[in-house]
Scaffold this active site. Structure first.
Site, PDB file in Angstrom:
ATOM      1  N   GLY A   1      -9.556 -13.037   9.357  1.00 55.33           N
ATOM      2  CA  GLY A   1      -8.521 -12.367   8.557  1.00 55.33           C
ATOM      3  C   GLY A   1      -7.473 -13.338   8.038  1.00 55.33           C
TER       4      GLY A   1
ATOM      5  N   ASP B   1     -18.878  -4.067  17.744  1.00 56.08           N
ATOM      6  CA  ASP B   1     -18.185  -2.997  17.025  1.00 56.08           C
ATOM      7  C   ASP B   1     -16.812  -2.735  17.646  1.00 56.08           C
ATOM      8  OD1 ASP B   1     -17.340  -0.813  15.662  1.00 56.08           O
ATOM      9  OD2 ASP B   1     -18.978   0.517  16.287  1.00 56.08           O
TER      10      ASP B   1
ATOM     11  N   TRP C   1      -8.163  -1.957   7.656  1.00 52.93           N
ATOM     12  CA  TRP C   1      -8.762  -1.678   6.349  1.00 52.93           C
ATOM     13  C   TRP C   1      -7.686  -2.010   5.328  1.00 52.93           C
ATOM     14  CZ3 TRP C   1     -13.611   0.400   4.844  1.00 52.93           C
ATOM     15  CH2 TRP C   1     -13.723   0.631   3.464  1.00 52.93           C
TER      16      TRP C   1
ATOM     17  N   ASP D   1       4.654  -2.553   4.178  1.00 51.19           N
ATOM     18  CA  ASP D   1       5.710  -1.985   3.328  1.00 51.19           C
ATOM     19  C   ASP D   1       5.220  -0.721   2.611  1.00 51.19           C
ATOM     20  OD1 ASP D   1       3.890  -3.630   1.959  1.00 51.19           O
ATOM     21  OD2 ASP D   1       5.286  -4.033   0.325  1.00 51.19           O
TER      22      ASP D   1
ATOM     23  N   TYR E   1      -4.045   4.401   2.249  1.00 55.53           N
ATOM     24  CA  TYR E   1      -3.787   3.192   3.042  1.00 55.53           C
ATOM     25  C   TYR E   1      -2.449   3.322   3.776  1.00 55.53           C
ATOM     26  CZ  TYR E   1      -2.396  -1.679   3.957  1.00 55.53           C
ATOM     27  OH  TYR E   1      -1.952  -2.846   4.548  1.00 55.53           O
TER      28      TYR E   1
ATOM     29  N   TRP F   1       2.938  -8.320   1.112  1.00 53.96           N
ATOM     30  CA  TRP F   1       2.614  -9.263   0.036  1.00 53.96           C
ATOM     31  C   TRP F   1       2.264 -10.655   0.603  1.00 53.96           C
ATOM     32  CZ3 TRP F   1       5.586  -8.689  -5.178  1.00 53.96           C
ATOM     33  CH2 TRP F   1       5.735  -7.326  -5.487  1.00 53.96           C
TER      34      TRP F   1
END
Ligand SMILES: NC(=O)c1ccc[n+]([C@@H]2O[C@H](COP(=O)([O-])OP(=O)(O)OC[C@H]3O[C@@H](n4cnc5c(N)ncnc54)[C@H](OP(=O)(O)O)[C@@H]3O)[C@@H](O)[C@H]2O)c1
Length: 290
Positions: free
Chosen positions: A12, A38, A63, A105, A128, A154
């Site tokens: 990530g 998993d 996600w 945010d 989301y 961001w």
């Protein structure tokens, strides 16, 4: 040596920054992600958490495909809400381990007059945002004394595709690039965020924290600054969100107030343009991508 388990730590954008900074700071670090099994399976997760017996679990799995979440709400809920909920329950039943969870945010509506504070009322505009809000609430309800939620925004940094990298990539072959100017937020460097996360983890911080670099920007400003710092000549043409339709609604104003974090650190987080300079400088002088 303190031990950390980083979910999403091998792949990530934030996870990799956490893994890197934890190692630099002398923590023992294990990562857990898709390649290991998993992570949405609670039995698998419980086994791995017990085996690692980490002092701190950082959850950087999510996600994050904001538009796709509108069409796949079940999967978004599974990763953004059910997974952190399960993590918190497992750690509760283990009776040890602190949880550092990350949120966004995008839990806010975007209709504000000041930078959003931790105790402002969330009102997400997207699936989301809704699933991330449910995730932070689940964590803090189940593990209030041993968990904190860091809302960030961001993100840019090395190790995985991000907005700054995408803009720079495009700017190398185009004379101009159109970028939205009517959404304003808090650009944030993943390596700065990782360092603040460690500082909070070391003190076993609890509750909600807004963790972003100082100063606001709109997407067009962020793009222009990145291109200028990289020495590019590509022109940024500001456009409205209406001219760039997306499936999920985004908040027009999602600047986060990080005063609480600044008080904890003893100084405000540095301004994003400074952090961006570091990111691009390091990318230029190392193998980091940008
Ligand atoms: N990026 C931003 O601008 C931003 C803004 C605000 C808040 N945040 C929050 O910050 C946190 C980190 O975001 P990020 O940008 O670092 O995310 P990212 O780069 O998209 O990474 C997400 C991580 O989750 C893993 N993952 C996704 N689906 C999975 C699945 N089904 N099974 C196992 N692993 C799965 C990914 O693994 P693979 O690599 O295998 O897919 C990856 O390691 C998230 O909580 C996000 O909501 C991010």
């Amino acid at each position: 040596m303190p031990k950390a388990l980083v979910l999403g730590g091998a792949t990530g954008l934030l996870g990799r920054a956490l893994t890197r900074v934890l190692s630099e700071e002398g923590w023992g670090v294990e990562t857990l992600g898709r390649a290991d099994g998993d992570v949405t399976n609670s039995a698998f997760l419980a086994k791995r958490l017990a085996k690692s017996a980490a002092d701190v679990v950082f959850n950087a799995v999510a996600w994050t495909r904001v538009d796709d979440a509108e069409e796949r709400p079940r999967q978004a809920r599974l990763l953004n809400c059910a997974l952190p909920d399960t993590l918190a329950h497992i750690l509760k039943s283990m009776g040890q381990g602190h949880l550092v969870h990350f949120s966004t945010d995008f839990v806010f509506s975007g209709q504000g007059e000041h930078a959003w504070r931790e105790d402002d009322t969330p009102a997400p505009l997207s699936i989301y945002g809704l699933t991330k809000l449910a995730g932070e609430r689940a964590v803090l309800k189940t593990l209030p004394g041993r968990a904190c939620v860091l809302r960030t925004a961001w993100l840019f940094g090395p190790g995985r595709k991000n907005f700054v990298q995408a803009i720079l990539h495009k700017s190398r072959t185009a004379d101009s690039v159109e970028v939205v100017f009517d959404q304003t937020g808090s650009p944030t460097y993943t390596l700065d965020l990782a360092r603040w996360s460690l500082a909070l983890a070391a003190k076993r911080a609890t509750g909600i924290w807004h963790a972003v670099n100082s100063e606001q920007a709109n997407w067009a400003e962020l793009a222009a600054e990145a291109i200028a710092l990289a020495g590019g000549a590509c022109q940024v043409i500001p456009i409205t969100s209406e001219q760039w339709p997306q499936k999920a609604r985004r908040p027009a104003w999602s600047v986060l107030d990080a005063t609480k974090l600044g008080a904890f650190l003893g100084q405000p987080p540095r301004p994003w343009p400074q952090a961006l300079r570091d990111y691009l400088h390091n990318a230029f002088h190392t193998d980091d991508d940008a």
